[in-house]
Structure formats: C-alpha cells, structure tokens
Design a protein around this motif. Structure first.
Motif, PDB file in Angstrom:
ATOM      1  N   UNK A 238       0.850  -1.182   0.000  1.00  0.00           N
ATOM      2  CA  UNK A 238       0.000   0.000   0.000  1.00  0.00           C
ATOM      3  C   UNK A 238       0.889   1.237   0.000  1.00  0.00           C
ATOM      4  N   UNK A 239       0.296   2.413  -0.168  1.00  0.00           N
ATOM      5  CA  UNK A 239       1.051   3.659  -0.238  1.00  0.00           C
ATOM      6  C   UNK A 239       0.431   4.708   0.671  1.00  0.00           C
ATOM      7  N   UNK A 240       1.288   5.589   1.175  1.00  0.00           N
ATOM      8  CA  UNK A 240       0.793   6.757   1.902  1.00  0.00           C
ATOM      9  C   UNK A 240       0.389   7.836   0.899  1.00  0.00           C
ATOM     10  N   UNK A 241      -0.232   8.880   1.407  1.00  0.00           N
ATOM     11  CA  UNK A 241      -0.437  10.065   0.590  1.00  0.00           C
ATOM     12  C   UNK A 241       0.919  10.721   0.322  1.00  0.00           C
ATOM     13  N   UNK A 242       1.070  11.417  -0.799  1.00  0.00           N
ATOM     14  CA  UNK A 242       2.325  12.131  -1.061  1.00  0.00           C
ATOM     15  C   UNK A 242       2.607  13.159   0.029  1.00  0.00           C
ATOM     16  N   UNK A 300       5.949   4.001  -0.181  1.00  0.00           N
ATOM     17  CA  UNK A 300       5.399   2.696  -0.539  1.00  0.00           C
ATOM     18  C   UNK A 300       5.739   1.715   0.575  1.00  0.00           C
ATOM     19  N   UNK A 301       4.776   0.933   0.984  1.00  0.00           N
ATOM     20  CA  UNK A 301       4.935  -0.009   2.094  1.00  0.00           C
ATOM     21  C   UNK A 301       4.645  -1.414   1.594  1.00  0.00           C
ATOM     22  N   UNK A 302       5.493  -2.356   1.953  1.00  0.00           N
ATOM     23  CA  UNK A 302       5.266  -3.764   1.624  1.00  0.00           C
ATOM     24  C   UNK A 302       5.546  -4.604   2.856  1.00  0.00           C
ATOM     25  N   UNK A 303       4.631  -5.475   3.179  1.00  0.00           N
ATOM     26  CA  UNK A 303       4.741  -6.354   4.342  1.00  0.00           C
ATOM     27  C   UNK A 303       4.559  -7.786   3.864  1.00  0.00           C
TER      28      UNK A 303
END
Length: 314
Positions: A238-242, A300-303
């Motif tokens: 998933x991604x955070x807001x810029x 960008x986040x990956x788990x």
C-alpha cells in the motif's frame, strides 16, 4: 527470517544507478536459471568453509520477482533473482562470527564492499553489503537479534541478481518504479488466515508510525499470496499520501527506530530517488517490512508474513 527476507521482493538498487559509487549498472546477459545458479554459487562460496558448519534454511516468498529499478514510472518486463538463507543449526552466539566469515570468504573471491561501516562490522550484530564486480550480483550478510542480553543472534545471507529480460521479451523495456514493491499476480488470501491477520496488523502499525494517511489503492497493491519452495506467504502492499521529502524522511526515520526498538534487523538501502529505503527483517517469526519513497512523495509499504500460527511482536 522472513518468508520474504525474508522479500519480499525487496529493494536494492541493483537495476538503478549505484548511489554510493556513482556507477551505472553493468549490462549482464543471463536467463533465469543462470541467475539462480550464480546466486546459489555465491551463497556457497560464503558458507562452505564456515566453522561451525551451519545449515542453510531457505526463506523468501519467491526466487524470481520484478526488477527493482529506477523511479521513472516506465514499463519494465525485466526480472530479478533474490535468494535468502538463514544459517541455522549453530548456537546463537555464533551468528556474528558467521557473518564475518561470509564477508571474508567473499573478499577472497575478489568481491568488493558496496558499503562499509566499521561500527556495523565491529559490533555484536554486524552487517555487510557487497557486490561482485564482473556480473553485478549484490549480497548481504545480516545478523538478526535473538537475545541482546546474551549476545545471541541469527545470521542471514541474501544474494540479488542484476535485472534480466525473460525469454521472448524486448530489450527496449525501460526502467520500473523501484518503490512499487509489486507482488506477482496474486491469488487472494483467506481473510481468517493467521498470516493475513499478521500482515494487516503489521501494516496498521506501520501506518500509525508513518502518520501520513493512506492513498487510494493503486494497481498492483493490496493483499496477495506468494508461493515458493520454502512455503506460502501473504504479501500486503500500500502507499501513503504524497508528502514533502523532509516529512517522508522523518516518517521513515520513525519507522526505522520503532522497528529497531522492537528487535527487528533494520537497514537502509540506497535508492535512485536519493532517500534510502528501509528493509526490516524479524529474526524469529519470518516477516519482512519494506518502506521506500516514490518520486511522487508517497511512501510505498510492503509487508510479507508467512502463512501459519506464529505471531510477530513489535
């Protein structure tokens, strides 16, 4: 160490410019099997002469994944091989020694340091990052913490190939977003699976630490299942807001500190966008967290977590 070590598809700038050296990546011709064979060779060069002799325990969601390249948003059909191994069957007090032995064995092969930090290599939990000069494989030796009071850890070795085009693909492909952290076309995990719950729980904790809010789900993001010879893992991206770069740097620093305090092995990885990515590996439970800044300003986040009954603290 992680089923995605532990991977997740992970972020090494092996396909982009080498930020620490200013060098452009070498153009290496190989196919998937050649890349796997070479990565295995590099692992065994490090391990075969070790004393005490460890057992290699393969971890990671998949051997072959998308190329992690520059953040220019272009299409890219290139692939990359990544191998992760825990060194088991030896006392936890030997983890430091094993990582240093891997470093020395690679140096004897003529490989060179990608980055070198005397504090990292002289402390109780050393970490080393190296690369082969002629064919541009990158490797790491990591000491995860098991019991800090007793000085016990677990050694893990990682080897990542350069990017290569699968058979039948055009050589005109351009570079991909390095922070996309995309999983393969996923099958949908079961909502009640412990691995799914752990992945979502870890993502929630990372969300709280980053304090940036989440962006709408992008193509390639969400939950998926990854299978390989070492088992089955749940992969959540998933991604955070810029956000402004200064805010993103602070957010990544908070996440790194939080994971480190919880006993994760945490490292910065150079990336083409200038802000290092973060990879964190849980030494016992087989989970990996990756964080990288996109050119858009989003994190960008990956788990990745293994399917099964284990639990991850921190």
């Amino acid at each position: 160490m992680a089923a995605a070590l532990t991977a997740m598809t992970v972020l090494v700038a092996a396909c982009g410019a080498h930020e620490d050296s200013g060098e452009e990546p070498k153009q290496v011709t190989m196919d998937e099997q050649q890349a796997i064979d070479r990565a295995e060779e590099i692992i065994h060069q490090a391990v075969d002469g070790m004393s005490p002799k460890p057992t290699l325990e393969r971890t990671g969601p998949e051997t072959v994944g998308p190329c992690i390249a520059r953040d220019d948003h272009g299409p890219d059909d290139r692939r990359q091989v990544t191998l992760f191994y825990k060194l088991t069957g030896v006392p936890g007090s030997e983890a430091r020694n094993l990582v240093l032995q891997a470093r020395d064995a690679w140096l004897k092969q003529g490989y060179r340091f990608n980055s070198s930090d005397k504090k990292d290599m002289s402390g109780p939990y050393p970490w080393v990052s190296m690369r082969t000069d002629h064919d541009d494989f990158w490797m790491e030796g990591i000491t995860g913490v098991l019991d800090r009071a007793k000085g016990e850890g677990i050694a893990t070795l990682k080897v990542r190939s350069p990017c290569f085009l699968p058979a039948g693909k055009s050589s005109t492909a351009t570079a991909a977003d390095p922070a996309a952290l995309e999983a393969p076309q996923p099958e949908t995990p079961q909502p009640g699976d412990p691995g799914t719950r752990r992945a979502l729980d870890l993502s929630s904790r990372i969300y709280d630490v980053l304090r940036a809010g989440s962006a709408p789900t992008q193509p390639g993001e969400g939950l998926g299942i990854v299978r390989d010879g070492s088992g089955v893992s749940v992969h959540h991206t998933w991604s955070t807001r810029p956000m402004p770069e200064a805010g993103a740097v602070q957010a990544l620093a908070r996440a790194r500190a939080r994971l480190g305090d919880a006993g994760w092995a945490v490292r910065h990885v150079p990336m083409g966008v200038g802000v290092p990515a973060v990879i964190a590996i849980h030494p016992r439970e087989g989970a990996v967290v990756q964080l990288a800044l996109s050119a858009t300003g989003a994190v960008r986040v990956a788990v990745t977590t293994p399917v099964g009954p284990a639990s991850v603290d921190g």
